[in-house]
Design a protein around this motif. Structure first.
Motif, PDB file in Angstrom:
ATOM      1  N   ASN A 186      -0.495   6.575  -6.973  1.00 46.97           N
ATOM      2  CA  ASN A 186      -1.776   7.526  -6.636  1.00 46.97           C
ATOM      3  C   ASN A 186      -0.973   8.784  -6.830  1.00 46.97           C
ATOM      4  O   ASN A 186      -2.010   9.594  -7.137  1.00 46.97           O
TER       5      ASN A 186
ATOM      6  N   GLY B 126     -13.746  -1.148  10.486  1.00 45.16           N
ATOM      7  CA  GLY B 126     -15.112  -1.491   9.726  1.00 45.16           C
ATOM      8  C   GLY B 126     -15.257  -1.696   8.202  1.00 45.16           C
ATOM      9  O   GLY B 126     -14.333  -1.914   7.500  1.00 45.16           O
ATOM     10  N   ASP B 127     -16.334  -2.307   8.643  1.00 46.42           N
ATOM     11  CA  ASP B 127     -16.748  -2.852   6.506  1.00 46.42           C
ATOM     12  C   ASP B 127     -17.628  -1.600   6.259  1.00 46.42           C
ATOM     13  O   ASP B 127     -18.819  -1.191   6.770  1.00 46.42           O
ATOM     14  N   ALA B 128     -17.009  -1.851   4.954  1.00 47.93           N
ATOM     15  CA  ALA B 128     -18.123  -0.939   3.772  1.00 47.93           C
ATOM     16  C   ALA B 128     -20.061  -1.462   3.442  1.00 47.93           C
ATOM     17  O   ALA B 128     -19.912  -0.477   3.227  1.00 47.93           O
TER      18      ALA B 128
ATOM     19  N   LEU C  63       1.835   1.579  -3.540  1.00 52.08           N
ATOM     20  CA  LEU C  63       0.679   2.047  -4.142  1.00 52.08           C
ATOM     21  C   LEU C  63       0.346   4.227  -4.235  1.00 52.08           C
ATOM     22  O   LEU C  63      -0.452   4.594  -4.863  1.00 52.08           O
TER      23      LEU C  63
ATOM     24  N   THR D 101     -10.444   4.652  -3.115  1.00 53.69           N
ATOM     25  CA  THR D 101     -10.425   5.344  -4.511  1.00 53.69           C
ATOM     26  C   THR D 101      -9.940   3.238  -4.687  1.00 53.69           C
ATOM     27  O   THR D 101      -9.525   2.782  -3.629  1.00 53.69           O
ATOM     28  N   GLY D 102      -9.786   2.732  -5.669  1.00 54.39           N
ATOM     29  CA  GLY D 102      -9.011   1.562  -5.688  1.00 54.39           C
ATOM     30  C   GLY D 102      -9.960   0.405  -4.898  1.00 54.39           C
ATOM     31  O   GLY D 102      -9.482  -0.114  -4.794  1.00 54.39           O
TER      32      GLY D 102
ATOM     33  N   ASP E  39     -11.272   0.952   6.491  1.00 53.78           N
ATOM     34  CA  ASP E  39     -10.672  -0.154   6.566  1.00 53.78           C
ATOM     35  C   ASP E  39     -10.921  -1.411   7.084  1.00 53.78           C
ATOM     36  O   ASP E  39     -10.843  -1.148   8.463  1.00 53.78           O
ATOM     37  N   PHE E  40     -11.776  -2.720   6.644  1.00 60.66           N
ATOM     38  CA  PHE E  40     -11.331  -3.944   7.379  1.00 60.66           C
ATOM     39  C   PHE E  40      -9.631  -4.281   7.698  1.00 60.66           C
ATOM     40  O   PHE E  40     -10.233  -5.449   8.370  1.00 60.66           O
TER      41      PHE E  40
ATOM     42  N   GLY F 126     -12.600   1.446   2.476  1.00 57.32           N
ATOM     43  CA  GLY F 126     -11.390   1.087   2.371  1.00 57.32           C
ATOM     44  C   GLY F 126     -10.221   2.006   1.357  1.00 57.32           C
ATOM     45  O   GLY F 126      -9.455   1.874   0.572  1.00 57.32           O
ATOM     46  N   CYS F 127     -10.285   2.887   2.678  1.00 62.23           N
ATOM     47  CA  CYS F 127      -9.475   3.427   2.822  1.00 62.23           C
ATOM     48  C   CYS F 127      -7.810   3.486   2.441  1.00 62.23           C
ATOM     49  O   CYS F 127      -6.316   4.207   2.356  1.00 62.23           O
ATOM     50  N   GLY F 128      -7.664   1.733   3.327  1.00 58.27           N
ATOM     51  CA  GLY F 128      -5.914   1.369   3.365  1.00 58.27           C
ATOM     52  C   GLY F 128      -4.828   2.062   4.201  1.00 58.27           C
ATOM     53  O   GLY F 128      -5.603   2.552   5.253  1.00 58.27           O
TER      54      GLY F 128
ATOM     55  N   LEU G 160      -3.942  -2.063   8.315  1.00 58.93           N
ATOM     56  CA  LEU G 160      -3.749  -0.972   7.553  1.00 58.93           C
ATOM     57  C   LEU G 160      -4.172   0.694   7.912  1.00 58.93           C
ATOM     58  O   LEU G 160      -3.845   1.387   8.097  1.00 58.93           O
TER      59      LEU G 160
ATOM     60  N   HIS H 207     -12.892  -4.420  -6.356  1.00 60.86           N
ATOM     61  CA  HIS H 207     -12.409  -5.667  -5.647  1.00 60.86           C
ATOM     62  C   HIS H 207     -14.286  -6.134  -5.082  1.00 60.86           C
ATOM     63  O   HIS H 207     -14.288  -7.656  -4.229  1.00 60.86           O
TER      64      HIS H 207
ATOM     65  N   HIS I 130       1.268  -1.316   0.279  1.00 65.30           N
ATOM     66  CA  HIS I 130      -0.114  -0.085   0.639  1.00 65.30           C
ATOM     67  C   HIS I 130       0.811   0.940   0.000  1.00 65.30           C
ATOM     68  O   HIS I 130       0.244   2.653  -0.914  1.00 65.30           O
TER      69      HIS I 130
END
Ligand SMILES: C[S@@+](CC[C@H](N)C(=O)[O-])C[C@H]1O[C@@H](n2cnc3c(N)ncnc32)[C@H](O)[C@@H]1O
Length: 307
Positions: free
Chosen positions: A74, A157-159, A70, A172-173, A132-133, A107-109, A137, A177, A67
């Motif tokens: 970005n 947390g979960d989306a 990544l 982003t990105g 992010d789950f 899903g912020c990584g 991260l 998934h 990440h």
């Protein structure tokens, strides 16, 4: 044959608690081989393990390294600037009813986008949060934000079970998934949470995208997992048609494309957004965008991939 990413296979979570579960090496290798991905299977086989169970601390370090690479990609794609170019008019259009708007990156990584928004202050008076789950991260995002003295927070947390009600959800990105029904459920979770808008950037699906991703990741990434997943991401990116089709049945938020893949320069179409906005704010968004308003469309494009 389906395309899979190693980073999706090396972590597993208890859906009820979000706690990380052990991952069997054989399952990861088996899933990659079943997808016809022998190179991916070799990369997964090199991950340290104990008695056939992947070493969770090693996996965490590997994903943080990937990440971090990544983030550099970005930075080159100027994804934060592209996000801000839309978020600023979006916030102006939806107003705030006197409350500070809350922007949540799902899903912020390691939190690059949220940290960039915090450090630049480009959105003015806004609360900034990443979710992010992957707890590892989130810990890294928190560590970096603390080191930089930034005013933002990160939550495990979960989306699909959003921990806080946002004014605008962003990502982003992440979209590629989500497979099958998950994509529609992702947009629905944000509408149900009462968001006024969303803005999700992901890889622009074109026939050229896997080649572009291979060159870009080869040049800029060192981690074999990152190089592998970068190309896999481009191969399974959702088309504009599929994104709009998944987002359209979600009541409350009207899906809108901005700079559709079809009308972009094929060599510059790396990432692009899908936005969702409550219908009453759409005219104000067009006004706030000014001349860039011409890039907005609510029409679902044809299914065929360009170039
Ligand atoms: C390709 S990474 C992108 C990370 C970051 N947004 C960026 O651009 O660098 C995808 C991220 O989405 C997260 N993710 C995937 N599914 C998720 C879900 N259901 N809930 C929360 N996070 C999720 C993963 O843990 C991972 O950090």
């Amino acid at each position: 044959m389906s395309v899979v990413e190693i980073s999706d296979l090396v972590v597993r979570y208890d859906p009820a608690t979000g706690a990380a579960l052990p991952v069997r090496r054989a399952d990861v290798i088996g899933a990659l081989r079943a997808a016809g991905d022998r190179r991916g299977a070799r990369i997964a086989a090199a991950i340290p393990h104990h008695d056939g169970v992947l070493d969770a601390a090693e996996v965490e370090r590997l994903l943080i390294r990937t990440h971090t690479e990544l983030q550099r990609l970005n930075e080159e794609l100027r994804i934060t600037e592209q996000m801000a170019e839309l978020l600023a008019p979006l916030l102006a259009a939806i107003g705030s009813d006197g409350e500070r708007p809350l922007i949540v990156d799902v899903g912020c990584g390691i939190g690059y986008v949220i940290r960039w928004l915090a450090v630049t202050g480009v959105l003015g008076d806004a609360d900034l949060c990443g979710v992010d789950f992957n707890a590892g991260l989130i810990a890294e995002a928190t560590r970096l934000a603390t080191a930089e003295g930034l005013s933002c927070r990160f939550i495990h947390g979960d989306a699909f079970d959003l921990p806080s009600r946002a004014t605008v959800y962003i990502s982003t990105g992440v979209l590629h998934h989500l497979r099958g029904r998950q994509l529609c459920a992702f947009f629905r979770a944000q509408a149900d949470a009462g968001a006024r808008a969303y803005c999700h950037f992901d890889i622009a699906a074109t026939r050229l995208a896997p080649l572009g991703a291979w060159m870009f990741h080869r040049a800029r990434m060192r981690e074999p997992l990152g190089r592998h997943d970068g190309v896999a991401s481009a191969r399974r990116a959702h088309s504009d048609h599929d994104l709009m089709t998944a987002a359209s049945p979600v009541s409350g938020l009207v899906p809108v494309l901005y700079r559709t893949v079809q009308h972009s320069n094929p060599f510059c179409a790396s990432v692009r957004p899908i936005l969702g906005v409550r219908e009453q704010y759409l005219p104000a968004l067009r006004t706030a965008l000014g001349p860039a308003e011409r890039h907005l469309t609510t029409r679902i494009p044809p299914p065929r991939l360009p170039w």
